[in-house]
Design a protein around this motif. Structure first.
Motif, PDB file in Angstrom:
ATOM      1  N   PHE A 197       0.808  -1.228   0.000  1.00 32.55           N
ATOM      2  CA  PHE A 197       0.000   0.000   0.000  1.00 32.55           C
ATOM      3  C   PHE A 197       0.838   1.275   0.000  1.00 32.55           C
ATOM      4  CE2 PHE A 197      -3.017  -2.974   2.350  1.00 32.55           C
ATOM      5  CZ  PHE A 197      -3.619  -3.389   1.176  1.00 32.55           C
ATOM      6  N   SER A 198       2.083   1.165  -0.458  1.00 33.33           N
ATOM      7  CA  SER A 198       2.905   2.364  -0.621  1.00 33.33           C
ATOM      8  C   SER A 198       2.352   3.204  -1.775  1.00 33.33           C
ATOM      9  CB  SER A 198       4.357   1.971  -0.912  1.00 33.33           C
ATOM     10  OG  SER A 198       4.433   1.129  -2.052  1.00 33.33           O
ATOM     11  N   GLY A 199       2.714   4.486  -1.789  1.00 33.74           N
ATOM     12  CA  GLY A 199       2.206   5.392  -2.820  1.00 33.74           C
ATOM     13  C   GLY A 199       0.750   5.738  -2.629  1.00 33.74           C
ATOM     14  N   ILE A 200       0.229   5.531  -1.416  1.00 33.88           N
ATOM     15  CA  ILE A 200      -1.202   5.687  -1.163  1.00 33.88           C
ATOM     16  C   ILE A 200      -1.674   7.136  -1.335  1.00 33.88           C
ATOM     17  CG2 ILE A 200      -0.976   6.016   1.339  1.00 33.88           C
ATOM     18  CD1 ILE A 200      -3.529   4.312   1.633  1.00 33.88           C
ATOM     19  N   GLU A 398      12.892   2.568 -17.568  1.00 27.48           N
ATOM     20  CA  GLU A 398      12.993   3.647 -16.574  1.00 27.48           C
ATOM     21  C   GLU A 398      11.622   4.214 -16.199  1.00 27.48           C
ATOM     22  OE1 GLU A 398      15.813   6.454 -18.118  1.00 27.48           O
ATOM     23  OE2 GLU A 398      17.529   5.189 -17.609  1.00 27.48           O
ATOM     24  N   ILE A 399      10.689   3.301 -16.026  1.00 24.16           N
ATOM     25  CA  ILE A 399       9.347   3.649 -15.548  1.00 24.16           C
ATOM     26  C   ILE A 399       9.282   3.261 -14.072  1.00 24.16           C
ATOM     27  CG2 ILE A 399       6.877   3.154 -15.745  1.00 24.16           C
ATOM     28  CD1 ILE A 399       7.400   2.385 -18.673  1.00 24.16           C
ATOM     29  N   PRO A 400       8.902   4.176 -13.166  1.00 25.63           N
ATOM     30  CA  PRO A 400       8.787   3.800 -11.753  1.00 25.63           C
ATOM     31  C   PRO A 400       7.848   2.603 -11.579  1.00 25.63           C
ATOM     32  CG  PRO A 400       8.591   6.180 -12.011  1.00 25.63           C
ATOM     33  CD  PRO A 400       8.565   5.596 -13.396  1.00 25.63           C
ATOM     34  N   ARG A 401       8.215   1.706 -10.694  1.00 23.00           N
ATOM     35  CA  ARG A 401       7.388   0.508 -10.505  1.00 23.00           C
ATOM     36  C   ARG A 401       5.977   0.851 -10.003  1.00 23.00           C
ATOM     37  NH1 ARG A 401      11.068  -4.547  -8.237  1.00 23.00           N
ATOM     38  NH2 ARG A 401      12.563  -4.575  -9.979  1.00 23.00           N
ATOM     39  N   GLN A 402       5.853   1.942  -9.231  1.00 17.72           N
ATOM     40  CA  GLN A 402       4.518   2.360  -8.789  1.00 17.72           C
ATOM     41  C   GLN A 402       3.635   2.695  -9.995  1.00 17.72           C
ATOM     42  OE1 GLN A 402       3.232   1.984  -6.009  1.00 17.72           O
ATOM     43  NE2 GLN A 402       4.512   2.589  -4.293  1.00 17.72           N
ATOM     44  N   VAL A 403       4.239   3.276 -11.028  1.00 19.30           N
ATOM     45  CA  VAL A 403       3.490   3.614 -12.244  1.00 19.30           C
ATOM     46  C   VAL A 403       3.036   2.334 -12.940  1.00 19.30           C
ATOM     47  CG1 VAL A 403       3.647   4.677 -14.537  1.00 19.30           C
ATOM     48  CG2 VAL A 403       4.633   5.835 -12.555  1.00 19.30           C
ATOM     49  N   ALA A 404       3.924   1.323 -12.973  1.00 15.95           N
ATOM     50  CA  ALA A 404       3.559   0.043 -13.581  1.00 15.95           C
ATOM     51  C   ALA A 404       2.382  -0.598 -12.838  1.00 15.95           C
ATOM     52  CB  ALA A 404       4.762  -0.897 -13.591  1.00 15.95           C
ATOM     53  N   VAL A 405       2.424  -0.526 -11.504  1.00 16.63           N
ATOM     54  CA  VAL A 405       1.323  -1.066 -10.691  1.00 16.63           C
ATOM     55  C   VAL A 405       0.029  -0.318 -10.991  1.00 16.63           C
ATOM     56  CG1 VAL A 405       0.427  -1.279  -8.324  1.00 16.63           C
ATOM     57  CG2 VAL A 405       2.787  -1.934  -8.835  1.00 16.63           C
ATOM     58  N   GLY A 461       3.005  10.636 -12.990  1.00 22.52           N
ATOM     59  CA  GLY A 461       3.721   9.672 -12.169  1.00 22.52           C
ATOM     60  C   GLY A 461       5.130   9.401 -12.667  1.00 22.52           C
ATOM     61  N   VAL A 462       5.295   9.329 -14.006  1.00 19.94           N
ATOM     62  CA  VAL A 462       6.621   9.138 -14.598  1.00 19.94           C
ATOM     63  C   VAL A 462       7.461  10.387 -14.391  1.00 19.94           C
ATOM     64  CG1 VAL A 462       7.900   8.765 -16.744  1.00 19.94           C
ATOM     65  CG2 VAL A 462       5.808   7.471 -16.305  1.00 19.94           C
ATOM     66  N   TRP A 463       6.883  11.551 -14.653  1.00 16.67           N
ATOM     67  CA  TRP A 463       7.616  12.815 -14.531  1.00 16.67           C
ATOM     68  C   TRP A 463       8.106  13.076 -13.116  1.00 16.67           C
ATOM     69  CZ3 TRP A 463       3.834  16.296 -17.841  1.00 16.67           C
ATOM     70  CH2 TRP A 463       4.084  16.048 -19.192  1.00 16.67           C
ATOM     71  N   MET A 464       7.290  12.708 -12.131  1.00 14.56           N
ATOM     72  CA  MET A 464       7.692  12.987 -10.744  1.00 14.56           C
ATOM     73  C   MET A 464       8.476  11.817 -10.137  1.00 14.56           C
ATOM     74  SD  MET A 464       4.174  12.713  -8.505  1.00 14.56           S
ATOM     75  CE  MET A 464       3.454  11.134  -8.058  1.00 14.56           C
ATOM     76  N   ASN A 465       8.754  10.798 -10.979  1.00 17.22           N
ATOM     77  CA  ASN A 465       9.501   9.611 -10.550  1.00 17.22           C
ATOM     78  C   ASN A 465       8.854   9.031  -9.285  1.00 17.22           C
ATOM     79  OD1 ASN A 465      11.502   7.666 -10.734  1.00 17.22           O
ATOM     80  ND2 ASN A 465      12.920   8.808  -9.427  1.00 17.22           N
ATOM     81  N   TRP A 466       7.588   8.699  -9.405  1.00 17.51           N
ATOM     82  CA  TRP A 466       6.765   8.214  -8.302  1.00 17.51           C
ATOM     83  C   TRP A 466       7.439   7.026  -7.618  1.00 17.51           C
ATOM     84  CZ3 TRP A 466       1.212   5.843  -9.156  1.00 17.51           C
ATOM     85  CH2 TRP A 466       0.577   5.705  -7.921  1.00 17.51           C
ATOM     86  N   GLY A 467       7.936   7.264  -6.443  1.00 19.04           N
ATOM     87  CA  GLY A 467       8.728   6.250  -5.745  1.00 19.04           C
ATOM     88  C   GLY A 467       7.895   5.333  -4.876  1.00 19.04           C
TER      89      GLY A 467
END
Length: 469
Positions: A197-200, A398-405, A461-467
């Motif tokens: 539940f990170s990135g909530i 180079e897509i943040p994994r949170q974006v993939a989720v 999300g990609v631009w802000m490098n959603w961690g």
């Protein structure tokens, strides 16, 4: 003359939901002859069976014969049995609750409090169900609440589309992000090796935006048909299935017994929610809880055992059509899996994504999941198939994994509202008597709005490098 009359009487009309699903089933069987068979290696990690990236290989074809098509229907019913019986049990339990008059009394009280405030009623109901959807606790069980939505829509002098929407779209506005759903978002994050539940924070922003858009769209449609009923998608039959239980008894007053029955229902659902997070309860426990709710309701309202059984099976009988359609939808996936072409489709998705930049790659992931969800409408099922492929792809691009989720989650959520392979959608439409084609006419503009908003959020999300956090 008699022959002419007979010919005139042969009108095909809009195909039944079962006819549409059988047509798709047959088409998928044909695809097993056209798409090469292939499979990924799979391994079990902490109890979750995951696809091993870069392990795809072609294998001998396993085409579907005529008997396989009909066997798939039986196997689909068997594999969907927990959900089918859950729907029947919820239908029976709600029939017992309705027999006490508690539901009618509550709705009448709600209508009295929100008189001439239809927008307020629509907003409150949508928000309530969206919270349940975001927690992942009512997505399958939403079928049981459709009759309540129909009653509310009738009381507001609208149509069955509004009745479905305030319940079903309300729930899916939350499920589209499902920021606290352990089965979809939780599973996807576990596979992507992200904290649970990170990135909530960002997901809640997405949830609120999608919810506001959904409420605004339903309110716009509701206001339009209230001003001019002829503009209803359903034409001159705003409620194709009018049943006795959909008629409110306006003489009912909310009594102490009614309040106890409703409180017991809330307690039961609350216990289930607690069990989901504390003990990983699933559909079987939900079915058990609703059986307990039915028995407890009978005790509170002093319903005899014989009447309890009678009311329960009357409610279950009314949902047989909708419950069985879940298994019919599942049969399509059975043909794809047995034909060994599902993994080939996933590999095709992976090949399609590789050449793109990070922003475009995120959008392609999103679109691929939107399309793939039409074939596999199970959220957790889609997660274990696509996330092991998308996670390494996200790293390469180079897509943040949170974006993939999130691309998976919105791809899974959005097209659920149109895919005929979704047993939940088809059951909801069947219960309300709304054809799939007329539903598409209503929902398609909202789906496009959702997709545009989802694309914007993924790009950000990609631009802000959603961690991870």
């Amino acid at each position: 003359m008699e022959k002419t009359k007979e010919k005139k009487g042969l009108k095909w009309g809009i195909p039944d939901a079962y006819v549409i699903l059988f047509g798709i089933l047959f088409l998928m069987a044909v695809m097993t002859y056209l798409i090469p068979a292939g499979e990924f290696s799979r391994e079990e990690v902490e109890g979750i069976t995951m696809v091993v990236p870069d392990s795809y290989k072609q294998i001998d074809s396993s085409t579907a014969s005529l008997i396989d098509i009909f066997l798939a229907i039986q196997e689909g019913m068997i594999s969907s049995a927990p959900l089918i019986f859950l729907v029947l049990i919820i239908g029976g339990s709600f029939a017992v609750i309705e027999s006490t008059g508690a539901i009618d009394a509550m709705i009448l009280k709600t209508i009295e409090k929100t008189k001439n405030k239809e927008l307020l009623l629509i907003t409150v109901v949508c928000i309530l169900f969206s919270i349940f959807g975001a927690l992942g606790i009512i997505v399958n069980a939403v079928i049981a609440f459709i009759p309540i939505g129909i009653i509310l829509a009738r009381s507001m002098k609208m149509d069955a589309i509004v009745g479905i929407s305030i319940i079903y779209l309300g729930a899916y506005a939350g499920f589209n992000t499902a920021f606290l759903d352990p089965l979809t978002t939780g599973t996807a994050q576990q596979i992507a090796q992200l904290p649970l539940f990170s990135g909530i924070g960002y997901r809640i922003i997405i949830y609120i935006t999608i919810l506001i858009t959904t409420i605004a769209y339903i309110a716009y449609y509701a206001n339009k048909i209230k001003n001019d009923p002829a503009k209803s998608v359903l034409g001159n039959t705003p409620f194709p299935k009018i049943e006795e239980k959909n008629q409110l008894n306006k003489q009912i007053v909310l009594t102490g017994v009614h309040k106890l029955v409703l409180f017991w229902l809330v307690i039961g659902i609350g216990i289930y929610v607690f069990g989901v997070f504390q003990y990983n309860w699933s559909l079987n426990e939900m079915a058990a809880i609703f059986l307990i709710i039915a028995v407890g309701t009978a005790i509170i309202a002093k319903i005899t055992p014989n009447k309890l059984v009678l009311e329960f099976f009357k409610g279950a009988k009314g949902l047989v059509y909708g419950a069985m359609i879940i298994g019919m939808a599942r049969s399509i996936v059975v043909v794809l899996e047995d034909g060994k072409i599902l993994d080939t489709i996933v590999q095709g998705m992976a090949n399609l994504m590789t050449p793109f930049t990070s922003v475009m790659g995120a959008l392609v992931m999103f679109i691929a999941n939107l399309l793939f969800n039409i074939l596999v409408s199970s959220g957790s099922g889609q997660a274990v198939i696509v996330m092991p492929i998308m996670t390494p792809l996200a790293d390469i691009m180079e897509i943040p994994r949170q974006v993939a989720v999130q691309a998976y989650k919105m791809g899974d959520g959005f097209t659920n509202v149109i895919t005929p392979t979704s047993g939940i959608l088809m059951a909801n439409l069947a219960i309300a008597g709304v054809s799939w084609i007329k539903w598409i006419r209503f929902i398609f503009p909202l789906l496009m709005i959702w997709i545009i908003l989802g694309s914007v959020f993924l790009v950000i999300g990609v631009w802000m490098n959603w961690g991870p956090f």
